[in-house]
Design an enzyme around this catalytic site. Structure first.
Site, PDB file in Angstrom:
ATOM      1  N   ALA A  33       0.958  -1.284   0.055  1.00  0.00           N
ATOM      2  CA  ALA A  33       0.076  -0.081  -0.154  1.00  0.00           C
ATOM      3  C   ALA A  33       0.749   1.214  -0.092  1.00  0.00           C
ATOM      4  CB  ALA A  33      -0.989   0.035   1.263  1.00  0.00           C
ATOM      5  N   ASN A  34       0.348   2.276   0.131  1.00  0.00           N
ATOM      6  CA  ASN A  34       0.942   3.738   0.214  1.00  0.00           C
ATOM      7  C   ASN A  34       0.307   4.456   1.179  1.00  0.00           C
ATOM      8  OD1 ASN A  34      -0.747   5.564  -1.293  1.00  0.00           O
ATOM      9  ND2 ASN A  34      -0.333   3.900  -3.069  1.00  0.00           N
TER      10      ASN A  34
END
Ligand code: CTP
Ligand code: CA
Length: 231
Positions: A33-34
């Protein structure tokens, strides 16, 4: 005045927006993810709806409520986001605010990966489709106005100008996501943004403002670019 006819500078327009991160599964319990919160993209969707547009928001996983008056399609991965975007076309304008994961795992493990006391696993990655570039290069269903974002940590304007050319979009909203940006808590996840709007005509440096104010200003520009509805 007609009771149900939407009013506002974007009345009669369909605006498509992506927002949030994507999650790319590694195994049933883990993902890549980020730090994207979706705040900027969701604020744009809300502002476009207030301006009278029919709005489709394709959102990755976020901890935000669905904006008022917006049709929200919830997705997890980049590939799901592309499919939802394609299904939502045609649109008059498309704004790609999502922080799409550039890479996914080459394959998703069916079962949770276990420590076996021996080798540490290596993650093999594959490149995700570029949703913005795909839509900007459509020959028949390209929205009249295609707007990308650029998240950069250095040489923000130069990289964003190159990105605009490479991706074939009309505008790029460039933001400095480095810790040097001067925005408390950082741009990603924070409530403020300072952006540069890059168009064919040049670069505008917008002052630091709340993400809601940046959204309102961008939506006003989109309405001006699309012009009034033809009778
Ligand atoms: N974007 C997209 N699909 C991807 C990657 C990016 O639609 N697979 C869109 C983003 O929503 C944004 C723009 O492309 O509007 C630029 O994203 P950014 O991450 O800044 O650019 P990249 O082309 O991925 O380049 P890099 O991350 O290497 O700087
Ligand atoms: Ca990227």
């Amino acid at each position: 005045e007609q009771a149900l006819a939407p009013a506002g500078p974007l009345a009669g327009r369909h605006v498509l927006i992506t927002s949030g991160p994507t999650h790319e599964p590694i195994d049933p319990v883990r993902y890549i993810a980020n730090r994207s919160s979706g705040k900027q993209g969701h604020a744009i969707a809300a502002a476009a709806a207030r301006a009278g547009a029919q709005v489709t928001l394709v959102s990755g996983p976020v901890n935000l409520p669905d904006p008022q008056g917006v049709a929200v399609r919830h997705v997890e991965t980049a590939r799901e986001m592309l499919a939802a975007v394609e299904a939502a076309l045609p649109a008059d304008a498309a704004i790609f605010a999502a922080a799409v994961a550039d890479w996914r795992t080459a394959s998703e493990a069916d079962e949770k990966m276990k420590k076996d006391g021996k080798a540490i696993p290596a993650l093999a990655l594959a490149e995700n489709p570029d949703i913005l570039a795909t839509v900007a290069h459509l020959s028949n269903r390209r929205p009249r106005l295609v707007v990308g974002f650029a998240a950069e940590t250095q040489d923000v304007v130069a990289y964003a100008q190159a990105k605009r050319a490479r991706k074939g979009c009309d505008w790029i909203v460039a933001n400095d996501v480095s810790r040097r940006s001067g925005i408390e808590g950082g741009v990603m996840g924070g409530d403020e943004n300072a952006v540069h709007l890059i168009t064919a005509e040049g670069v505008e440096h917008w002052p630091r403002a709340s993400k809601a104010d940046v959204a309102g200003r961008l939506v006003a520009r989109v309405a001006a670019a699309l012009g009034p509805m033809e009778a």
